[in-house]
Design a protein around this motif. Structure first.
Motif, PDB file in Angstrom:
ATOM      1  N   ARG A 141      10.299  26.194  -3.666  1.00  0.00           N
ATOM      2  CA  ARG A 141      10.010  25.197  -4.700  1.00  0.00           C
ATOM      3  C   ARG A 141      11.300  24.959  -5.472  1.00  0.00           C
ATOM      4  O   ARG A 141      11.827  25.876  -6.105  1.00  0.00           O
ATOM      5  CB  ARG A 141       8.931  25.745  -5.645  1.00  0.00           C
ATOM      6  CG  ARG A 141       8.423  24.726  -6.661  1.00  0.00           C
ATOM      7  CD  ARG A 141       7.829  25.376  -7.899  1.00  0.00           C
ATOM      8  NE  ARG A 141       6.604  26.154  -7.737  1.00  0.00           N
ATOM      9  CZ  ARG A 141       5.390  25.638  -7.507  1.00  0.00           C
ATOM     10  NH1 ARG A 141       5.235  24.365  -7.373  1.00  0.00           N
ATOM     11  NH2 ARG A 141       4.355  26.434  -7.409  1.00  0.00           N
ATOM     12  N   ARG A 146      10.060  23.591 -11.024  1.00  0.00           N
ATOM     13  CA  ARG A 146       8.666  23.651 -11.466  1.00  0.00           C
ATOM     14  C   ARG A 146       8.056  22.264 -11.390  1.00  0.00           C
ATOM     15  O   ARG A 146       8.704  21.291 -11.727  1.00  0.00           O
ATOM     16  CB  ARG A 146       8.603  24.131 -12.908  1.00  0.00           C
ATOM     17  CG  ARG A 146       8.862  25.597 -13.026  1.00  0.00           C
ATOM     18  CD  ARG A 146       9.005  26.027 -14.472  1.00  0.00           C
ATOM     19  NE  ARG A 146       9.023  27.479 -14.475  1.00  0.00           N
ATOM     20  CZ  ARG A 146       7.914  28.220 -14.420  1.00  0.00           C
ATOM     21  NH1 ARG A 146       6.730  27.660 -14.425  1.00  0.00           N
ATOM     22  NH2 ARG A 146       8.005  29.527 -14.371  1.00  0.00           N
ATOM     23  N   GLY A 147       6.823  22.193 -10.945  1.00  0.00           N
ATOM     24  CA  GLY A 147       6.137  20.906 -10.861  1.00  0.00           C
ATOM     25  C   GLY A 147       6.196  20.299  -9.478  1.00  0.00           C
ATOM     26  O   GLY A 147       5.390  19.448  -9.146  1.00  0.00           O
ATOM     27  N   LEU A 148       7.159  20.730  -8.645  1.00  0.00           N
ATOM     28  CA  LEU A 148       7.277  20.162  -7.299  1.00  0.00           C
ATOM     29  C   LEU A 148       6.584  21.057  -6.272  1.00  0.00           C
ATOM     30  O   LEU A 148       6.318  22.226  -6.529  1.00  0.00           O
ATOM     31  CB  LEU A 148       8.764  19.999  -6.919  1.00  0.00           C
ATOM     32  CG  LEU A 148       9.568  19.083  -7.839  1.00  0.00           C
ATOM     33  CD1 LEU A 148      11.012  19.008  -7.352  1.00  0.00           C
ATOM     34  CD2 LEU A 148       8.956  17.686  -7.909  1.00  0.00           C
ATOM     35  N   TYR A 151      -7.407  -2.099   4.898  1.00  0.00           N
ATOM     36  CA  TYR A 151      -8.048  -2.259   3.580  1.00  0.00           C
ATOM     37  C   TYR A 151      -7.918  -0.997   2.725  1.00  0.00           C
ATOM     38  O   TYR A 151      -8.296  -1.005   1.555  1.00  0.00           O
ATOM     39  CB  TYR A 151      -9.525  -2.632   3.747  1.00  0.00           C
ATOM     40  CG  TYR A 151     -10.299  -1.737   4.688  1.00  0.00           C
ATOM     41  CD1 TYR A 151     -10.521  -2.103   6.001  1.00  0.00           C
ATOM     42  CD2 TYR A 151     -10.782  -0.502   4.250  1.00  0.00           C
ATOM     43  CE1 TYR A 151     -11.216  -1.282   6.874  1.00  0.00           C
ATOM     44  CE2 TYR A 151     -11.476   0.327   5.109  1.00  0.00           C
ATOM     45  CZ  TYR A 151     -11.695  -0.059   6.420  1.00  0.00           C
ATOM     46  OH  TYR A 151     -12.378   0.768   7.273  1.00  0.00           O
ATOM     47  N   ARG A 152      -7.382   0.084   3.310  1.00  0.00           N
ATOM     48  CA  ARG A 152      -7.126   1.279   2.493  1.00  0.00           C
ATOM     49  C   ARG A 152      -5.834   1.147   1.688  1.00  0.00           C
ATOM     50  O   ARG A 152      -5.499   2.039   0.913  1.00  0.00           O
ATOM     51  CB  ARG A 152      -7.020   2.515   3.396  1.00  0.00           C
ATOM     52  CG  ARG A 152      -8.370   3.024   3.849  1.00  0.00           C
ATOM     53  CD  ARG A 152      -8.219   4.233   4.735  1.00  0.00           C
ATOM     54  NE  ARG A 152      -9.505   4.864   4.985  1.00  0.00           N
ATOM     55  CZ  ARG A 152      -9.750   5.667   6.008  1.00  0.00           C
ATOM     56  NH1 ARG A 152      -8.804   5.949   6.867  1.00  0.00           N
ATOM     57  NH2 ARG A 152     -10.941   6.202   6.162  1.00  0.00           N
ATOM     58  N   HIS A 153      -5.103   0.063   1.905  1.00  0.00           N
ATOM     59  CA  HIS A 153      -3.833  -0.145   1.203  1.00  0.00           C
ATOM     60  C   HIS A 153      -3.950  -1.294   0.202  1.00  0.00           C
ATOM     61  O   HIS A 153      -4.613  -2.296   0.472  1.00  0.00           O
ATOM     62  CB  HIS A 153      -2.720  -0.459   2.203  1.00  0.00           C
ATOM     63  CG  HIS A 153      -2.493   0.646   3.186  1.00  0.00           C
ATOM     64  ND1 HIS A 153      -1.682   1.735   2.914  1.00  0.00           N
ATOM     65  CD2 HIS A 153      -2.998   0.864   4.424  1.00  0.00           C
ATOM     66  CE1 HIS A 153      -1.700   2.559   3.954  1.00  0.00           C
ATOM     67  NE2 HIS A 153      -2.482   2.056   4.882  1.00  0.00           N
ATOM     68  N   ALA A 154      -3.274  -1.117  -0.924  1.00  0.00           N
ATOM     69  CA  ALA A 154      -3.340  -2.130  -1.982  1.00  0.00           C
ATOM     70  C   ALA A 154      -2.842  -3.488  -1.499  1.00  0.00           C
ATOM     71  O   ALA A 154      -3.349  -4.531  -1.921  1.00  0.00           O
ATOM     72  CB  ALA A 154      -2.532  -1.665  -3.190  1.00  0.00           C
ATOM     73  N   HIS A 204      -3.335  -5.052   1.060  1.00  0.00           N
ATOM     74  CA  HIS A 204      -4.348  -5.818   1.789  1.00  0.00           C
ATOM     75  C   HIS A 204      -4.976  -6.895   0.889  1.00  0.00           C
ATOM     76  O   HIS A 204      -5.474  -7.907   1.366  1.00  0.00           O
ATOM     77  CB  HIS A 204      -5.418  -4.860   2.305  1.00  0.00           C
ATOM     78  CG  HIS A 204      -6.600  -5.530   2.940  1.00  0.00           C
ATOM     79  ND1 HIS A 204      -6.564  -6.059   4.214  1.00  0.00           N
ATOM     80  CD2 HIS A 204      -7.860  -5.786   2.465  1.00  0.00           C
ATOM     81  CE1 HIS A 204      -7.753  -6.592   4.493  1.00  0.00           C
ATOM     82  NE2 HIS A 204      -8.547  -6.439   3.458  1.00  0.00           N
ATOM     83  N   ASN A 262       0.576  -7.384 -12.817  1.00  0.00           N
ATOM     84  CA  ASN A 262       0.564  -6.011 -12.295  1.00  0.00           C
ATOM     85  C   ASN A 262      -0.848  -5.503 -12.128  1.00  0.00           C
ATOM     86  O   ASN A 262      -1.670  -5.661 -13.015  1.00  0.00           O
ATOM     87  CB  ASN A 262       1.309  -5.075 -13.249  1.00  0.00           C
ATOM     88  CG  ASN A 262       2.761  -5.430 -13.346  1.00  0.00           C
ATOM     89  OD1 ASN A 262       3.437  -5.574 -12.336  1.00  0.00           O
ATOM     90  ND2 ASN A 262       3.237  -5.629 -14.552  1.00  0.00           N
ATOM     91  N   MET A 263      -1.109  -4.907 -10.998  1.00  0.00           N
ATOM     92  CA  MET A 263      -2.381  -4.190 -10.859  1.00  0.00           C
ATOM     93  C   MET A 263      -2.205  -3.119  -9.807  1.00  0.00           C
ATOM     94  O   MET A 263      -1.765  -3.366  -8.725  1.00  0.00           O
ATOM     95  CB  MET A 263      -3.503  -5.135 -10.468  1.00  0.00           C
ATOM     96  CG  MET A 263      -4.863  -4.462 -10.461  1.00  0.00           C
ATOM     97  SD  MET A 263      -6.235  -5.602 -10.092  1.00  0.00           S
ATOM     98  CE  MET A 263      -6.358  -6.520 -11.604  1.00  0.00           C
TER      99      MET A 263
END
Lengths: 315, 95
Positions: free
Chosen positions: B14, B17-19, B80-83, B85, B94-95
């Motif tokens: 690692r 920290r955090g990764l 359709y699992r990707h934005a 699409h 933005n969304m």
């Protein structure tokens, strides 16, 4: 020997330096408990959140919408798993967490105690409910607990389509026949206020907030996040050509934010305490699904036993 | 000198920290504790990390490349699992 005070000083120094706390690190008991409460609540929300949307899988208007909704509900289930696993790194068992959910000790997002009455509600849930969840989760990517932060990064990435598919449903209806537009407006009106309530009590009234902020479990206050959601969502209402669900919404040039009306806090506390439209039904359904799955857990336990026996014999 | 009696350990470090712990390589050792010491000497001489995991290779269950389709196929028919699409109206920034 390191004393409690030295441990605490080291812990607080890490928090101050924007270092993440990792499993196995010393942490104050209250930090651990607060995290378990918040992360379990988050996990339960993902799982219970499957119910209002699952309600429409068999009645989605087209095959495409059905595939999308299935994929979304599947994601929520996976997100529940990420969060339960991350919570378990704090030394609590998943079976305990599920028991707490079922006996009412643990909470989940109060939004899921509202019913999805029309197809437009599925649009509103994706757009508003996931939209609000994403605002909260983007902020939580910076939470001080490593496993929680990493789960949030993964979840935000996977959820990128959830809000857009909801908005696409709303847009199709809002630009459709007058009846369809009315359905979209009705869904917006009903889901707007409960979506704002997802951010929790007002800052001054939030029981866990000050400690959570000090320890950087939460990075932005409930009211800050709520305002952020309102500011990003109001222009999206305008694009749909729908009326504001709150007559008091107006741009405040001086503040640089939208002003809006007061939430019905009586309703908020009523739903949290278990008296929303669907609280009883949600937990009843969760218990039934859990009980019906007992034969699967039994099969898994039995296989585990056989596997361990075969390992012993091989050794 | 034969090393047949030693086990191979995979090493994960690692970096901060955090990764996530990331796989960096492997080594031979006589016990997990020794593997950890050797990993420290071999893989973290230049402050590469704050935490090391060692896992005996025989404890890793891995997928097969020949089974790839059923494990990690890209599922291109499920875009359709990707934005991306979903086409947003131009006015929505933005969304």
């Amino acid at each position: 020997m390191t004393t409690e005070a030295e441990h605490l000083a080291e812990f607080e120094a890490k928090i101050a330096a924007e270092q993440k706390i990792e499993p196995g690190d010393w942490m104050p008991e209250a930090y651990r408990k607060n995290l378990i409460r918040q992360m379990a609540q988050h996990a339960h929300s993902e799982v219970i959140g499957m119910q209002p949307e699952g309600n429409w899988i068999s009645r989605a208007p087209t095959l495409r919408r059905k595939l999308i909704l299935l994929a979304k509900v599947q994601d929520e289930c996976g997100h529940g798993l990420y969060l339960y696993s991350a919570t378990e790194t704090l030394g609590v068992e998943r079976s305990q967490l599920i028991e707490d959910l079922q006996n009412g000790t643990a909470k989940y997002a109060s939004i899921f105690n509202y019913p999805t009455l029309s197809w437009a509600d599925i649009g509103a849930v994706g757009w508003l409910v996931d939209g609000a969840a994403i605002v909260n989760q983007i902020s939580l990517q910076r939470t001080s607990y490593g496993p929680y932060s990493r789960a949030m990064v993964r979840i935000c990435k996977e959820e990128s389509f959830h809000q857009r598919q909801g908005y696409e449903i709303m847009y199709a209806l809002a630009k459709g026949t007058p009846e369809q537009k009315a359905m979209a407006q009705d869904a917006l009106n009903r889901f707007w206020w409960p979506s704002l309530m997802m951010f929790g009590p007002k800052d001054g009234d939030s029981a866990h907030s000050s400690k959570s902020m000090a320890w950087k479990i939460k990075r932005q206050s409930n009211d800050e996040l709520r305002q952020k959601f309102i500011d990003q969502t109001v222009p999206q209402i305008e694009v749909l050509g729908l009326d504001y669900p709150d007559p008091e919404i107006r741009w405040n040039e001086a503040r640089g934010h939208y002003d809006s009306g007061e939430l019905d806090w009586d309703e908020f506390y009523r739903v949290i305490k278990g008296n929303g439209p669907c609280n009883y039904q949600r937990i009843k359904h969760h218990k039934a699904a859990h009980d019906e799955g007992e034969w699967v857990r039994e099969a898994v336990r039995s296989y585990r036993k056989k596997y361990l026996t075969s390992q012993d014999e091989a050794a | 000198m034969s090393q047949e009696k030693l086990a191979t350990y995979e090493v994960f470090v690692r970096s901060a920290r955090g990764l996530d712990h990331i796989h960096v390589g492997s080594l031979h050792a006589e016990s997990p504790e020794h593997a950890l010491m050797y990993a420290r000497d071999v893989y973290t001489r230049r402050s590469e990390g704050v935490s090391i995991w060692v896992v005996e290779q025989s404890n890793i269950t891995a997928s097969n490349e020949t089974d790839l389709d059923s494990f990690v196929a890209p599922m291109e028919d499920k875009d359709y699992r990707h934005a991306t699409h979903y086409v947003l109206p131009d006015d929505v920034k933005n969304m």
